[in-house]
Enzyme design. Structure first.
Site: not given
Length: 595
Positions: A426, A550, A553-555
């Site tokens: 992030s 991403s 699930s990650y940002l």
DNA sequence: GGAAACACTTAGCAGCCTAGGG
DNA sequence: CCCTAGGCTGCTAAGTGTTTCC
């Protein structure tokens, strides 16, 4: 003693209904005399107060093959028993896939298939290579083609039916809200297709019956009706968990669940909590970094191993790497499970000092291959950790994911190895967006900048894919387009020279207009050429990179939404409909949000 | 304290769907 | 208006991390 008390409370919250004996008691854990945080903690674990649903949808029973479709053994057609035939069709359907050419797949399949055969069938069918599945394969290919060729109205009808099913089984009521279920259909039987070099590929994944399924629903809810003539394995009311139904899959003996869709409020809340944890890490990551750097020179080997592993997790966004049972799954590793064979040390390489080369298969057997220059103590520690070890030994032999996470937990509540991946992903997006976006650019350029920032994260997290099937072809089309444009430009160039000469001799306004026109044509073509070559570059850079993982699930979605608002880019340009539904909780983020 | 069980998140890919070019 | 490339979704495998068991 606290732990024990907690356990009891936890279990009390999950009451087994057994044969539907229902008392109008509260679903929450009963008040205990042990006051304070224990009670708090158990309340924390309560996920819902009301849960009602229809139970999973079971796929239709096996439909026997028509008479004309047979399996041929050793040149002779054979009519199989129903059970054996069903398993044979699972293989026949897959004949065009690479899996069926693999020896492990074939052996596992044949083994499990024989278990379904009758005594006589087993007596007859002794070698897979004497089995001819082509009739079955053709049958299913024809069926698929027929479905594809259906007239428009028929297709529409099928679509309507699917929609009806979705409406009926695809939703639940959770705390007064109608929420989507992510996987309301039971997985049909099939042959297990693991990823990578999986020792169990080809094994039979059995059909799941209602008798295998445990249902979870509210105590006061109407219990879902099992399919006619069947019963559930168990019905319980456990409001400390989020699943609606569960069963055990037959290949790996792993537990599977029916769960809420990411668009649900509950999942959204948890997603938000995940990003909040990552933001809290932002506050302490500086200290943690200083600490692990200091620990590189600790006299305690355990500490040094932990410090070097944490450095990798932080710097390279590696996964934690739990130890896995050998021979049960594909051989893959993460940070803590790295083996000596995955690491190469070069005191000197390409003019850089202390070069570490990592080469291993990670989650989903995706290859991770990276080489970077590290600080001297990291390098020397690695040399030491690997000294006198065999290739198959663990580099961090004194470290486990749970000891690492325990250490992290002391730094910050809720801190585990995976939070570093979320945090670094992030923060990278936020920084890249800042660096790459220009307020005066066109919308297209802004979106390109966004995708570039997204790609930086995908590369960091090693989110790879096999090159798309159509990659070569579409790249070729693009190149052909470029060639055509180039040829066109060359022609115009000739015209331009002619026009120039013409204008020089005639010098009138008409010849001048002509010259100008050719010049403009050339300008336009050159612009298009630049655009096209940018497209080629983008395509090539994305050949093996997936942005979706991403993004999903990650940002932290609030970074993207704030960016959209700040630069006047519609959110739909960045998130698809489903993604916007998942991120509903973040849609009203203000433009000045900072991760 | 380690293994097993459990719960939940993260993952790539096949194939369907649809938008946009010819 | 049709066709096809690429975007999107559904599917289910494969991780992480916590809890329970021994």
């Amino acid at each position: 003693m606290h732990a024990a008390a907690l356990l009891r409370l936890g279990r009390a919250a999950g009451v087994r209904l057994g044969d539907v004996s229902r008392r109008p008691a509260s679903v929450v854990a009963p008040k205990s005399s042990t006051a304070g945080w224990e009670e708090e903690k158990s309340k924390d674990r309560v996920r819902w107060r009301q849960l009602e649903h229809r139970g999973p949808y079971f796929v239709p029973a096996y439909e026997p093959l028509p008479d004309g479709v047979r399996i041929v053994y050793d040149g002779k057609p054979v009519k199989l028993s129903l059970a054996a035939e069903e398993v044979a069709t699972l293989y026949g359907k897959m004949l065009h896939q690479e899996y069926t050419t693999k020896e492990v797949f074939q052996n596992n399949f044949f083994n499990d298939w024989r278990k379904e055969m009758t005594e006589e069938e087993r007596e007859l069918i002794k070698h897979l290579d004497k089995c001819d599945f082509t009739e079955i394969h053709r049958h299913f290919m024809d069926k698929a083609a027929a479905r594809k060729a259906l007239p428009r109205e028929e297709k529409q009808k099928l679509k309507e039916e699917a929609k009806k099913l979705q409406q009926e089984f695809g939703y639940c009521i959770l705390d007064g809200q109608r929420e989507k279920i992510s996987n309301f259909k039971m997985e049909p039987p099939g042959l297990f297709c693991g990823r990578g070099n999986h020792p169990k590929m080809g094994m039979l994944k059995r059909r799941i019956r209602p008798e295998d399924v445990t249902i979870n629903c509210g105590r006061d809810a109407k219990i879902p009706e099992p399919p006619a003539g069947h019963q559930w394995k168990e019905v319980r009311s456990d409001n400390t968990v989020m699943w609606l139904a569960t069963w055990t899959e037959s290949v790996q003996n792993s537990v599977k669940y029916i769960t809420l869709n990411p668009s649900s409020k509950l999942k959204g809340q948890r997603d938000q909590q995940k990003y909040e944890a990552a933001r809290r890490l932002k506050g302490v990551v500086g200290e943690i970094r200083s600490q692990y750097r200091a620990d590189w020179t600790s006299p305690d080997v355990k500490k040094r191993q932990r410090a070097v592993a944490l450095y990798f997790i932080d710097k390279l966004a590696l996964r934690a790497g739990n130890r896995k049972e050998e021979g049960e799954t594909a051989d893959t590793v993460g940070c803590c499970s790295l083996r000596v064979e995955h690491v190469q040390l070069h005191a000197q390489a390409n003019g850089c000092k202390y070069v570490v080369e990592l080469d291993f298969l990670g989650k989903d057997s995706i290859s991770y291959s990276n080489r970077m220059s590290v600080e001297k103590p990291v390098f020397e520690n690695l040399q030491l950790f690997m000294k006198n070890k065999s290739p198959g030994d663990h580099v961090f032999d004194k470290l486990t994911t749970s000891s690492l996470n325990k250490h992290l937990q002391a730094w910050m509540d809720g801190l585990t190895a995976k939070v570093f991946r979320t945090y670094n992903a992030s923060i990278t997006l936020q920084k890249q967006l800042q660096a790459l976006t220009h307020a005066n650019d066109s919308q297209a350029s802004k979106i390109l900048a966004y995708n570039r920032a997204n790609r930086a994260v995908a590369v960091l997290c090693n989110h790879q894919r096999a090159a798309p099937r159509t990659f070569m072809k579409s790249l070729q089309t693009l190149h052909a387009k470029i060639e055509a444009k180039k040829a066109q430009a060359a022609e115009v160039q000739v015209e331009l020279v002619k026009a120039k000469a013409n204008h020089l001799t005639r010098g009138d306004s008409k010849s001048r207009r002509l010259l100008q026109k050719q010049w403009q044509r050339l300008q336009k073509l050159e612009e298009q050429l630049i655009q096209l070559s940018a497209q080629v570059k983008d395509k090539e850079e994305n050949k093996h990179v997936v942005l979706g993982t991403s993004k999903l699930s990650y940002l932290d979605p609030r970074i993207s939404i704030a960016w959209c608002k700040k630069f006047g880019v519609p959110v739909e340009k960045v998130y698809t409909k489903t993604q916007r539904e998942k991120f509903t909780w973040a849609l009203d983020t203000a433009e000045d949000f900072e991760f």
